[in-house]
Design an enzyme around this catalytic site. Structure first.
Site, PDB file in Angstrom:
ATOM      1  N   CYS A 116       0.605  -1.137   0.150  1.00 52.60           N
ATOM      2  CA  CYS A 116       0.002  -0.169  -0.092  1.00 52.60           C
ATOM      3  C   CYS A 116       0.887   1.169  -0.030  1.00 52.60           C
ATOM      4  CB  CYS A 116      -1.006   0.095   1.209  1.00 52.60           C
ATOM      5  SG  CYS A 116      -2.077  -1.180   1.113  1.00 52.60           S
ATOM      6  N   HIS A 256      -3.411   7.325   1.752  1.00 53.30           N
ATOM      7  CA  HIS A 256      -3.943   5.803   1.248  1.00 53.30           C
ATOM      8  C   HIS A 256      -5.173   5.746   1.713  1.00 53.30           C
ATOM      9  CE1 HIS A 256      -4.142   1.833   0.510  1.00 53.30           C
ATOM     10  NE2 HIS A 256      -4.110   1.350   1.698  1.00 53.30           N
ATOM     11  N   ASN A 286     -10.235   0.071  -1.874  1.00 49.18           N
ATOM     12  CA  ASN A 286      -9.039  -0.005  -1.480  1.00 49.18           C
ATOM     13  C   ASN A 286      -8.218  -0.846  -2.656  1.00 49.18           C
ATOM     14  OD1 ASN A 286      -6.249  -0.320  -0.352  1.00 49.18           O
ATOM     15  ND2 ASN A 286      -7.238  -1.156   1.539  1.00 49.18           N
TER      16      ASN A 286
END
Length: 329
Positions: A116, A256, A286
């Site tokens: 991520c 994020h 996501n």
């Protein structure tokens, strides 16, 4: 070309597959009550790849948009960085194919596997390359995580999505432009919190491996949450201090997009006005490394960045790795 005083994001792009998956489809499959996913994560929908979609194809769509938006000629891109955890193949890397698809005949190309936080690491490397060599860089972050979701594991099935985002960085004679401060971090004690157990060299593919072992698994969601908040908050504080800025001086916060509760907690800890936070998780879910790059493109399309804007980017993910960047537009 010689060194440059600074770097600037001159082009933005993003792309998603054609299949939009609403929460209801997943909630029915997992036996969850209506609205459970949005309450827990902030996600309303996400995009999942169709059978014909490829990672390099999705990345190329975002990269092409960024190149078109930048006005930089393909022959002027000196380096292509692809942040991904889901390359087309384990070998060869996908970045050379991406550069080829975009007609970047004079570009070096490499994959970066930073989960991520991959886009932040790629951005830091790209900024340094632009400053040192005075040449443009294409940074693409892309993932097709729908093919790594365990549909029976609630912790991952409700979160992950497919998307790509891209930026073109070019040299500028303005020394304040670009990466003003960065703090990158890792904590291998949390290495096994989010994993794909099999398929690497430690547990290679065999006939005996259970199919679920090549899918993503989250061991402890509460622990991931607390560590993600801590990493993003701590790294952001360091980056702000190094830049000589306070949270109140930020123009936009682009975190994020892991879970709204995570970046709301970071905003609270840092004293960032929530109205300054870019939010794409509601529509796009996501997509790991792709979320910040996609959010930059979406934010710029809605309200173009102006010179001098101060952007805080922060991420945390599997590894555990994370970081924060203070970027001046």
């Amino acid at each position: 070309m010689g060194p440059a005083a600074g770097s600037r994001m001159v082009g933005f792009g993003h792309a998603v597959p054609g299949r939009c998956v609403q929460n209801a489809e997943i909630e029915v499959a997992l036996g969850l009550e209506n609205g459970w996913i949005q309450r827990r994560t902030g996600i309303r929908s996400r995009y999942w790849a169709n059978e014909a979609d490829t990672l390099s194809g999705l990345a190329a769509d975002a990269g092409r948009m960024a190149l078109d938006n930048s006005g930089v000629a393909p022959g002027d891109i000196a380096l292509t960085l692809l942040a991904t955890s889901t390359p087309d193949h384990l070998l060869p890397p996908s970045a050379p194919l991406l550069a080829h698809r975009l007609g970047l005949a004079r570009s070096g190309a490499i994959d970066l596997a930073g989960a991520c936080a991959g886009f932040l690491y790629a951005l830091a490397l790209a900024d340094a390359f632009v400053r040192q060599h005075g040449r443009s860089v294409l940074v693409v972050a892309a993932n097709i995580l729908s093919r790594r979701i365990n549909p029976s594991e609630r912790a991952t099935a409700v979160l992950f999505a497919d998307a790509a985002g891209a930026v073109v960085l070019s040299p500028t004679d303005e020394p304040e432009a670009g990466l003003r401060a960065v703090e990158l971090a890792s904590d291998g004690s949390g290495y096994d919190l989010i994993t794909i157990p099999a398929g690497g060299s430690s547990r290679p593919f065999t006939r005996e491996i259970d199919a679920s072992d090549v899918l993503m698994s989250m061991k402890d969601g509460k622990e991931v949450f607390s560590r993600a908040v801590a990493v993003m908050t701590d790294c952001s504080r360091v980056a702000l201090t190094r830049a000589g800025l306070t949270a109140s001086q930020l123009d936009r916060f682009i975190p994020h997009q892991a879970n709204t509760r995570i970046f709301d907690a970071v905003c609270n800890d840092l004293g960032i006005d929530p109205s300054r936070t870019s939010r794409t998780i509601e529509m796009f879910g996501n997509s790991s490394a792709a979320t910040i790059a996609l959010s930059l493109s979406v934010a710029n399309a809605a309200k173009p960045f102006v010179r001098g804007e101060r952007l805080l980017l922060a991420a945390a993910g599997a590894g555990m790795i994370g970081g924060a960047c203070l970027w001046v537009a």
